[in-house]
Design an enzyme around this catalytic site. Structure first.
Site, PDB file in Angstrom:
ATOM      1  N   GLU A  10       0.828  -1.207   0.000  1.00 42.21           N
ATOM      2  CA  GLU A  10       0.000   0.000   0.000  1.00 42.21           C
ATOM      3  C   GLU A  10       0.867   1.265   0.000  1.00 42.21           C
ATOM      4  OE1 GLU A  10      -3.306   0.232  -0.194  1.00 42.21           O
ATOM      5  OE2 GLU A  10      -3.300   2.392   0.119  1.00 42.21           O
ATOM      6  N   ASP A 288      -8.245  -4.650   8.290  1.00 48.50           N
ATOM      7  CA  ASP A 288      -6.826  -4.245   8.285  1.00 48.50           C
ATOM      8  C   ASP A 288      -6.406  -3.688   9.646  1.00 48.50           C
ATOM      9  OD1 ASP A 288      -6.441  -1.249   8.319  1.00 48.50           O
ATOM     10  OD2 ASP A 288      -7.612  -1.287   6.484  1.00 48.50           O
ATOM     11  N   HIS A 311      -4.227  -2.713   2.051  1.00 43.17           N
ATOM     12  CA  HIS A 311      -3.913  -2.316   3.431  1.00 43.17           C
ATOM     13  C   HIS A 311      -3.735  -3.551   4.318  1.00 43.17           C
ATOM     14  CE1 HIS A 311      -5.433   1.908   2.805  1.00 43.17           C
ATOM     15  NE2 HIS A 311      -4.481   2.135   3.684  1.00 43.17           N
TER      16      HIS A 311
END
Ligand code: ATP
Length: 348
Positions: A10, A288, A311
């Site tokens: 990410e 996440d 994420h």
């Protein structure tokens, strides 16, 4: 020294926050380069710097490179301490994200902690305070982690000036409980709030009506309260939650200048419909955010989520740099998936 490439997966701010939390907790120092490389403006922003300073304060750490726009940061913790803390982000930077960075060490503290955080409370691309109170903390509660939070003032972009408080009770000597979150989410009825600060309540009504309209087209509904909330600035938000035991989802949208109230309301409702219409238990944002606690728990946890995200995958990779865990993620990014984690069984 653990070396982290901040462009991993990410490539955003969560890599820094998770590293800070786990560094303070485990006592392992780290160096991160390429901070937020995948973001439009890379480097540390106020919110990340505040998180670094806050975790530094509770763990008496040494920091190098802790400036706005820094692409590199070194963090060397000493001992973390429970206590009474006050942190001011100074902008509309998200207080919920700074709170999340502080929790892992504080829940293993030697006593209760009390925190006051000022800054943004309902800002885009971060969990709004309602998500923390209604979705994130109740889920921590199921793992045996007791944290309560309240909001005294709301902070919107650009003014900020929100104020939240959180009280943390340390987990007992058995540490964090592992969990299995099965299928079976609530479908069809949600609860929520549509709010304004220093703006006409008719805007909150329009947000609410638009959300109800979208939900009713698919046979769903919601009980949505209207709220006029205290804030030094102006702002609007809507938050909708679906809850069935551990299967929680929280969907929000924040007003910005030039965005129609109808768009704000329908965005949150669409996200909720998407959640209802997709297989899996846990909200993708919650997924996440919760894995760090499952990684610290004793034993094996598993859960399903409606959308595997970058994420989630990235956070698991960062966590594994600090803790001895095994995990599997089945499912493609953007599709439903199942996550299993054999936790490290952390205890102080
Ligand atoms: P940046 O993306 O600028 O680096 P950041 O520090 O916010 O900023 P991210 O790595 O994107 O870093 O992490 C954002 C966190 O906020 C993630 O945990 C994500 O799930 C969460 N989040 C974003 N939007 C929402 C939302 N609407 N509700 C709940 N959580 C959210």
């Amino acid at each position: 020294m653990i070396e982290i490439d901040g462009s991993l997966g990410e490539g955003g701010g969560q890599i820094i926050r998770s590293a800070l939390s786990l560094s303070a907790l485990t006592g392992k120092a780290f160096r991160i380069v390429n901070v937020r490389k995948n973001r439009r403006k890379p480097g540390l922003r106020a919110q990340h710097l505040s998180a670094a300073r806050a975790v530094k304060e509770i763990s008496n750490a040494d920091i190098e490179g802790g400036k706005i726009d820094s692409k590199e940061l070194r963090f060397t913790p000493r001992t973390y301490k429970a206590g009474n803390y006050r942190f001011d982000i100074g902008t509309a930077g998200a207080t919920p994200l700074v709170l999340q960075a502080l929790l892992p060490p504080l829940i293993f503290g030697r006593g209760d902690s009390h925190m006051t955080l000022s800054g943004g409370t309902h800002v885009p691309i971060s969990p709004p305070f309602h998500f923390i109170r209604e979705i994130f903390l109740p889920t921590l509660g199921q793992l045996g982690i007791s944290v309560s939070a309240s909001i005294l003032s709301y902070g919107f972009y650009p003014r900020g000036g929100g104020l939240i408080e959180a009280h943390v009770r340390p987990v007992g000597k058995n540490g964090i409980r592992s969990i299995t979150f099965a299928e079976g989410k609530a479908d069809g009825v949600a609860r929520g709030v549509s709010g304004v600060a220093n703006l006409p309540i008719s805007i909150a009504e329009r947000q609410k009506d638009a959300a109800l309209n979208v939900l009713s087209q698919r046979g769903g509904g919601a009980e949505i309260e209207l709220a006029s909330v205290p804030s030094p600035g102006q702002g609007t938000f809507i938050f909708l939650k679906s809850e069935n035991g551990p299967c929680r989802g929280g969907f929000s949208s924040i007003g910005v200048r030039g965005k129609r109230a109808e768009t704000v309301g329908s965005e949150a409702a669409q996200a909720l419909l998407d959640y209802w219409g997709t297989q899996g238990c846990m909200d993708p944002h919650l997924a996440d955010q919760i894995v760090i606690y499952l990684a610290l728990a004793e034993g094996k946890s598993s859960f399903t989520t409606t959308h595997v995200t970058m994420h989630l995958i990235t956070n698991l990779s960062v966590i594994k740099m600090f803790l001895d865990i095994d995990y599997t993620v089945s499912g493609e990014i953007g599709a439903p998936g199942k996550i299993t984690i054999q936790g490290a069984g952390f205890s102080r």
